[in-house]
Design a protein around this motif. Structure first.
Motif, PDB file in Angstrom:
ATOM      1  N   THR A 625      51.123  43.184  51.027  1.00  9.24           N
ATOM      2  CA  THR A 625      52.427  43.177  50.364  1.00  9.24           C
ATOM      3  C   THR A 625      52.344  42.365  49.073  1.00  9.24           C
ATOM      4  O   THR A 625      51.377  41.620  48.824  1.00  9.24           O
ATOM      5  CB  THR A 625      53.495  42.548  51.272  1.00  9.24           C
ATOM      6  OG1 THR A 625      53.208  41.137  51.414  1.00  9.24           O
ATOM      7  CG2 THR A 625      53.526  43.209  52.639  1.00  9.24           C
ATOM      8  N   GLY A 626      53.375  42.487  48.254  1.00  4.93           N
ATOM      9  CA  GLY A 626      53.415  41.734  47.009  1.00  4.93           C
ATOM     10  C   GLY A 626      53.353  40.240  47.241  1.00  4.93           C
ATOM     11  O   GLY A 626      52.607  39.515  46.559  1.00  4.93           O
ATOM     12  N   ASP A 627      54.135  39.724  48.194  1.00  7.75           N
ATOM     13  CA  ASP A 627      54.128  38.285  48.470  1.00  7.75           C
ATOM     14  C   ASP A 627      52.762  37.829  48.975  1.00  7.75           C
ATOM     15  O   ASP A 627      52.279  36.747  48.623  1.00  7.75           O
ATOM     16  CB  ASP A 627      55.215  37.930  49.488  1.00  7.75           C
ATOM     17  CG  ASP A 627      56.582  37.768  48.838  1.00  7.75           C
ATOM     18  OD1 ASP A 627      56.745  38.221  47.684  1.00  7.75           O
ATOM     19  OD2 ASP A 627      57.479  37.183  49.475  1.00  7.75           O
ATOM     20  N   GLN A 628      52.128  38.654  49.807  1.00  5.83           N
ATOM     21  CA  GLN A 628      50.794  38.291  50.285  1.00  5.83           C
ATOM     22  C   GLN A 628      49.808  38.216  49.121  1.00  5.83           C
ATOM     23  O   GLN A 628      49.012  37.283  49.023  1.00  5.83           O
ATOM     24  CB  GLN A 628      50.315  39.302  51.318  1.00  5.83           C
ATOM     25  CG  GLN A 628      51.027  39.194  52.658  1.00  5.83           C
ATOM     26  CD  GLN A 628      50.629  40.295  53.620  1.00  5.83           C
ATOM     27  OE1 GLN A 628      50.216  41.402  53.199  1.00  5.83           O
ATOM     28  NE2 GLN A 628      50.767  40.039  54.920  1.00  5.83           N
ATOM     29  N   ARG A 629      49.876  39.188  48.205  1.00  8.69           N
ATOM     30  CA  ARG A 629      48.977  39.164  47.040  1.00  8.69           C
ATOM     31  C   ARG A 629      49.240  37.937  46.175  1.00  8.69           C
ATOM     32  O   ARG A 629      48.303  37.329  45.658  1.00  8.69           O
ATOM     33  CB  ARG A 629      49.137  40.453  46.220  1.00  8.69           C
ATOM     34  CG  ARG A 629      48.783  41.717  46.986  1.00  8.69           C
ATOM     35  CD  ARG A 629      48.624  42.912  46.065  1.00  8.69           C
ATOM     36  NE  ARG A 629      49.808  43.231  45.295  1.00  8.69           N
ATOM     37  CZ  ARG A 629      50.835  43.950  45.707  1.00  8.69           C
ATOM     38  NH1 ARG A 629      50.844  44.423  46.958  1.00  8.69           N
ATOM     39  NH2 ARG A 629      51.859  44.214  44.921  1.00  8.69           N
ATOM     40  N   PHE A 630      50.500  37.586  46.022  1.00 10.58           N
ATOM     41  CA  PHE A 630      50.861  36.418  45.215  1.00 10.58           C
ATOM     42  C   PHE A 630      50.203  35.160  45.778  1.00 10.58           C
ATOM     43  O   PHE A 630      49.541  34.401  45.052  1.00 10.58           O
ATOM     44  CB  PHE A 630      52.388  36.254  45.198  1.00 10.58           C
ATOM     45  CG  PHE A 630      52.870  35.002  44.518  1.00 10.58           C
ATOM     46  CD1 PHE A 630      53.149  34.995  43.162  1.00 10.58           C
ATOM     47  CD2 PHE A 630      53.042  33.819  45.231  1.00 10.58           C
ATOM     48  CE1 PHE A 630      53.583  33.835  42.522  1.00 10.58           C
ATOM     49  CE2 PHE A 630      53.468  32.657  44.609  1.00 10.58           C
ATOM     50  CZ  PHE A 630      53.745  32.664  43.248  1.00 10.58           C
ATOM     51  N   PHE A 631      50.348  34.923  47.065  1.00  9.36           N
ATOM     52  CA  PHE A 631      49.829  33.683  47.654  1.00  9.36           C
ATOM     53  C   PHE A 631      48.307  33.681  47.761  1.00  9.36           C
ATOM     54  O   PHE A 631      47.660  32.643  47.570  1.00  9.36           O
ATOM     55  CB  PHE A 631      50.472  33.444  49.018  1.00  9.36           C
ATOM     56  CG  PHE A 631      51.916  33.043  48.946  1.00  9.36           C
ATOM     57  CD1 PHE A 631      52.282  31.841  48.348  1.00  9.36           C
ATOM     58  CD2 PHE A 631      52.916  33.861  49.461  1.00  9.36           C
ATOM     59  CE1 PHE A 631      53.628  31.459  48.280  1.00  9.36           C
ATOM     60  CE2 PHE A 631      54.251  33.487  49.398  1.00  9.36           C
ATOM     61  CZ  PHE A 631      54.608  32.295  48.795  1.00  9.36           C
ATOM     62  N   ILE A 632      47.714  34.837  48.042  1.00  7.37           N
ATOM     63  CA  ILE A 632      46.253  34.898  48.110  1.00  7.37           C
ATOM     64  C   ILE A 632      45.655  34.662  46.724  1.00  7.37           C
ATOM     65  O   ILE A 632      44.660  33.946  46.578  1.00  7.37           O
ATOM     66  CB  ILE A 632      45.789  36.245  48.695  1.00  7.37           C
ATOM     67  CG1 ILE A 632      46.223  36.370  50.165  1.00  7.37           C
ATOM     68  CG2 ILE A 632      44.273  36.391  48.584  1.00  7.37           C
ATOM     69  CD1 ILE A 632      46.034  37.766  50.754  1.00  7.37           C
ATOM     70  N   ALA A 633      46.264  35.274  45.715  1.00  5.77           N
ATOM     71  CA  ALA A 633      45.761  35.073  44.346  1.00  5.77           C
ATOM     72  C   ALA A 633      45.809  33.594  43.971  1.00  5.77           C
ATOM     73  O   ALA A 633      44.876  33.073  43.338  1.00  5.77           O
ATOM     74  CB  ALA A 633      46.593  35.897  43.358  1.00  5.77           C
TER      75      ALA A 633
END
Length: 695
Positions: A625-633
């Motif tokens: 998800t977008g939020d997952q990509r945000f935090f992983i990045a």
């Protein structure tokens, strides 16, 4: 990036930048980059260890495979996201240097000076053949000191603009005092700051700590001093080394702690030149100021007032011969890279191997490039920016900065505990920030710098003195809010508190921090968090002491300050609990400013990201998800491996927490829990009331 990311952002080695944007990428030229939003995943799946549970070890989840499969090069003490970006930049710079060396630049031009400096530094055969001849005059100058007044003049003549307590948390100088020039902390004119110095090891902890490893380093350092003196052909080396070491132990006791150095509220003492003799007796201050070319200035910021007094007392009390030996050692020690190889090798054996755990010295061409960056950084940076950073990118990156500034201002407005008058000044501070992107509007003028060909020691000394003169020339003039403190080719960013300004050098605007092809979630989580971090430094435990004009004053109500300090205390306690080695914990107070900037910046970047979606949900890309990509990045920008020696040094002396713990900033954000289904019982779980929200 600086403080203020890392000196160090490490976001360092201090203080450390959405929407569609364009910027330089490794290997690009100055052609415009497409400004439509990217759609690529952005995060590196091959870096991840998806067998790890995000709620138990988010750093391992985001970076575990990278850590397992990546070896620290023998010539490095540690690597990480900043190193990855730096490697790409270094390749571009190597190509640029090769072009300059192969060319026939106009005599007196910046390119000609870069060429002469680089070639002289690379000629190790000539350096070895010259032996100690290049430093002979300096050693004779020290040996000829006849009395304490002459000593004071020489100590002054050695002074350089080689420290930066506000922007880079860089307090280290081997000279007795360091000089930094900017607006006084409490506003008004631009003044010279005087800081403590005189140590060969990183700071006083190395001299005074009872830790067994520190004691071992002291023994190794004392042996190194003797070995370097012997290699330099100086007689009675063992006795002189003992005198030098004993003097440095006393210098260390006169120093304030690293934590005290970070407390700007105690570092804003304005002294008139006439005050030094009264407040710090012992040193012939008239002779010192004349030697330092500071005799024409009236007002100084005594950044370390207690240490200035203690060091001045030592000049009077310690034998003249000890000071002469100390001067000789430090002149050689701080310039071994341009002196014979036997000295350079000894220096690496102690500083590289013993202190930092490096296995191998960096290749000479890479060190030569680093030396050009250090001594003629803007000359090389201008050429770098022309070739690798499109002018159009400045406006595009500015747009991203504006988005996150707006998000931060909205967070201020939403605070239910802050009084209206405090909110007004905080909002004004955000709105009036001067933001420099890519490179400065005006480059440093090197016309007065003469670079002698085939004389690297003389070239380095000339560059040091040229920078000192450039800095002194600012004294008494209005502060330039647009002044840059980082080179365009540096992978870092910085918050400048007295300027109320930010610098985002061109070199950080590349993977793993930014790529125009990435989906916005990854760019917001990576470079967006960097930008938010630097904005937030204006509101950390030190930055919050400055108003919108860059003046240190109390613009808070008592109740607001109490609430702010309570949040800081809770965050410090959170970091105190991290224990990378048994019995060695992260210092929550020492790293508090960086940790506040991390959490406040990440929250602002997240808000800006969500606002960019215009009420819609981000697409799921490759199962994330977008939020997952945000935090992983975000976590992947903190991919890091460090040798034990370097990590121990970081914890003892650096205002930046180790990267693996900075990645855990996410545990203070409610959306992270939802994104990864983190629940009570998971190791990183914090009850909602324990999640720190400073801004």
């Amino acid at each position: 990036m600086n403080t203020r990311f890392v000196a160090a952002l490490m976001l360092g080695v201090a203080s450390a930048t959405l929407g569609p944007i364009a910027c330089s990428m490794a290997g690009t030229d100055t052609a415009d980059v497409a400004t439509t939003p990217g759609t690529e995943l952005g995060i590196r799946k091959d870096w991840m260890d998806t067998s790890a549970k995000p709620g138990d070890d988010f750093f391992q989840y985001a970076n575990g495979s990278w850590v397992q499969n990546t070896e620290i090069p023998a010539d490095r003490s540690g690597i990480g996201g900043f190193w990855i970006a730096d490697q790409a930049t270094e390749k571009n710079l190597e190509s640029l240097i090769a072009e300059i060396v192969a060319s026939d630049p106009e005599p007196g031009s910046d390119a000609a000076k870069v060429k002469a400096f680089y070639q002289a530094y690379m000629d190790t055969k000539a350096i070895d053949a010259a032996g100690l001849a290049p430093v002979k005059d300096d050693l004779a100058r020290f040996a000829g000191i006849a009395d304490k007044s002459a000593l004071a003049q020489v100590l002054g003549s050695q002074t350089r603009a080689d420290v930066d307590p506000l922007n880079a948390t860089d307090f280290r100088t081997e000279n007795l005092f360091g000089v930094f020039v900017t607006q006084a902390l409490k506003g008004g004119e631009v003044v010279p700051y005087i800081l403590q110095g005189g140590l060969g090891m990183p700071e006083r902890e190395y001299y005074l700590s009872s830790d067994q490893k520190m004691a071992g380093l002291r023994t190794a350092y004392r042996a190194y001093i003797a070995d370097l003196l012997k290699a330099a052909g100086i007689d009675n080396a063992d006795a002189r080394a003992q005198r030098i070491f004993d003097l440095e132990m006393k210098i260390a006791r006169a120093h304030v702690s690293r934590e005290e150095s970070d407390d700007w509220s105690t570092a804003s003492s304005l002294w008139q030149q006439s005050d030094f003799a009264k407040k710090a007796p012992g040193l012939d201050w008239d002779a010192f100021f004349k030697g330092a070319n500071l005799d024409g200035y009236k007002t100084f910021d005594a950044y370390h007032p207690g240490a200035i007094t203690g060091l001045s007392r030592l000049v009077a009390s310690e034998p003249l011969d000890a000071w002469k030996d100390w001067l000789a050692f430090h002149q050689i020690n701080s310039h071994t890279d341009v002196l014979p190889s036997k000295l350079d090798d000894l220096h690496f054996a102690f500083y590289g191997q013993k202190l930092n755990g490096q296995e191998k010295q960096r290749a000479r061409d890479k060190r030569a490039l680093a030396a050009v960056n250090e001594h003629m950084g803007d000359a090389l940076g201008k050429l770098y920016a022309e070739k690798y950073f499109p002018a159009s990118a400045k406006a595009e990156i500015q747009g991203m900065v504006d988005n996150i500034k707006d998000a931060f201002a909205k967070r201020i407005e939403a605070l239910d505990w802050m009084a209206a008058e405090t909110k007004a000044e905080a909002t004004k501070k955000v709105q009036t920030m001067e933001v420099g992107v890519g490179y400065p509007d005006e480059w440093t003028d090197y016309s007065a710098l003469q670079v002698p060909e085939s004389k690297p020691y003389a070239a380095v000394i000339a560059a040091e003195k040229a920078r000192y003169r450039q800095q002194l020339a600012k004294i008494g003039k209005p502060m330039d809010k647009s002044e840059w403190w980082m080179n365009a080719q540096l992978v870092n960013a910085v918050n400048l508190p007295v300027q109320n300004a930010l610098n985002f050098p061109a070199a950080i605007l590349q993977p793993p921090f930014f790529d125009p092809k990435w989906d916005p979630a990854a760019n917001y989580g990576a470079i967006g968090a960097v930008i938010g971090h630097e904005i937030s430094h204006s509101f950390d435990n030190n930055g919050a002491e400055f108003d919108s004009t860059g003046t240190m004053r109390n613009w808070w109500t008592d109740a607001d300050k109490k609430q702010f300090q309570a949040a800081g205390k809770a965050l410090a306690e959170q970091y105190d609990a991290y224990e990378p080695f048994p019995g060695l914990n992260v210092k929550g107070e020492l790293t508090l400013g960086e940790n506040i900037a991390d959490i406040a910046g990440l929250q602002a970047a997240y808000d800006a990201y969500r606002a960019s979606l215009n009420g819609k949900e981000a697409p799921v890309i490759d199962g994330f998800t977008g939020d997952q990509r945000f935090f992983i990045a975000y976590a992947q920008t903190w991919a890091s491996k460090m040798r034990e020696e370097a990590l121990r040094q970081r914890i003892a002396t650096d205002g930046h927490a180790p990267a693996q713990y900075r990645a855990l900033t996410v545990r203070n954000m409610d959306p992270w829990y939802k994104a990864f289904d983190v629940k009570e019982g998971d190791k990183l779980y914090l009850p909602p009331e324990k999640r720190v929200k400073v801004w």
